[in-house]
Motif scaffolding. Structure first.
Motif, PDB file in Angstrom:
ATOM      1  N   LYS A 239     -15.198 -58.707  49.306  1.00 29.61           N
ATOM      2  CA  LYS A 239     -15.508 -57.818  50.438  1.00 29.61           C
ATOM      3  C   LYS A 239     -14.630 -56.567  50.417  1.00 29.61           C
ATOM      4  O   LYS A 239     -15.087 -55.485  50.782  1.00 29.61           O
ATOM      5  CB  LYS A 239     -15.346 -58.552  51.772  1.00 29.61           C
ATOM      6  N   THR A 240     -13.391 -56.691  49.952  1.00 28.07           N
ATOM      7  CA  THR A 240     -12.513 -55.514  49.907  1.00 28.07           C
ATOM      8  C   THR A 240     -13.008 -54.512  48.871  1.00 28.07           C
ATOM      9  O   THR A 240     -12.883 -53.301  49.072  1.00 28.07           O
ATOM     10  CB  THR A 240     -11.065 -55.916  49.568  1.00 28.07           C
ATOM     11  N   ARG A 241     -13.570 -55.013  47.779  1.00 26.49           N
ATOM     12  CA  ARG A 241     -14.104 -54.108  46.752  1.00 26.49           C
ATOM     13  C   ARG A 241     -15.371 -53.434  47.265  1.00 26.49           C
ATOM     14  O   ARG A 241     -15.595 -52.249  47.013  1.00 26.49           O
ATOM     15  CB  ARG A 241     -14.367 -54.878  45.468  1.00 26.49           C
ATOM     16  N   GLN A 242     -16.204 -54.182  47.999  1.00 24.28           N
ATOM     17  CA  GLN A 242     -17.398 -53.577  48.588  1.00 24.28           C
ATOM     18  C   GLN A 242     -16.995 -52.502  49.598  1.00 24.28           C
ATOM     19  O   GLN A 242     -17.606 -51.426  49.644  1.00 24.28           O
ATOM     20  CB  GLN A 242     -18.255 -54.647  49.264  1.00 24.28           C
ATOM     21  N   ALA A 243     -15.965 -52.787  50.371  1.00 21.74           N
ATOM     22  CA  ALA A 243     -15.491 -51.820  51.368  1.00 21.74           C
ATOM     23  C   ALA A 243     -14.967 -50.547  50.707  1.00 21.74           C
ATOM     24  O   ALA A 243     -15.137 -49.447  51.244  1.00 21.74           O
ATOM     25  CB  ALA A 243     -14.410 -52.451  52.241  1.00 21.74           C
TER      26      ALA A 243
END
Length: 135
Positions: A99-103
């Motif tokens: 999720k942090t990479r998507q963000a």
């Protein structure tokens, strides 16, 4: 990171903390064990076929016109990793990202729009950022 291409154009991506190890199983010379971590492994066989998909009618994947992180990632994925990838292939890739990479894609897409870099979805405009960093 391991990019594993399987029959029927399926792609699986794995993150490993240490280099993966490939073992030939002595009990069956046609089976391989790919050890990705102490608790994650794949059993591979050259004769195993993945679920069949109809690739003859598959259209080239084109990300939507919406200027967001997912589509920014899709443009870079198509340019740098899978030029002939399908929407199903990209869904597997996107869903595998933390999720942090998507963000980080969302933040970068917002900055590209705010800085008037991503103004349209033309070849010239997309070329300005589609070669950027894959997060």
């Amino acid at each position: 990171m391991i990019l594993l291409h399987l029959p029927a154009h399926q792609t699986w991506i794995f993150s490993c903390l240490s280099p993966p190890r490939l073992f030939l199983l002595p009990s069956s010379p046609c089976l391989f064990l790919l050890l990705l971590s102490p608790c994650l492994f794949l059993l591979l066989s050259p004769n195993t076929t993945a679920a069949s998909t109809n690739t003859t009618n598959t259209k080239k994947f084109r990300p939507a016109a919406t200027k967001n992180g997912r589509n920014l990632c899709a443009h870079r994925w198509l340019k740098q990793l899978m030029p002939n990838g399908s929407s199903q292939d990209f869904k597997v890739y996107w869903d595998s990202l933390e999720k942090t990479r998507q963000a980080s894609y969302d933040i970068e897409a917002s900055n590209l729009v705010a800085d008037s870099v991503w103004t349209a979805n033309t070849v010239d405009v997309l070329a300005k950022f589609s070669g950027g960093t894959l997060h």
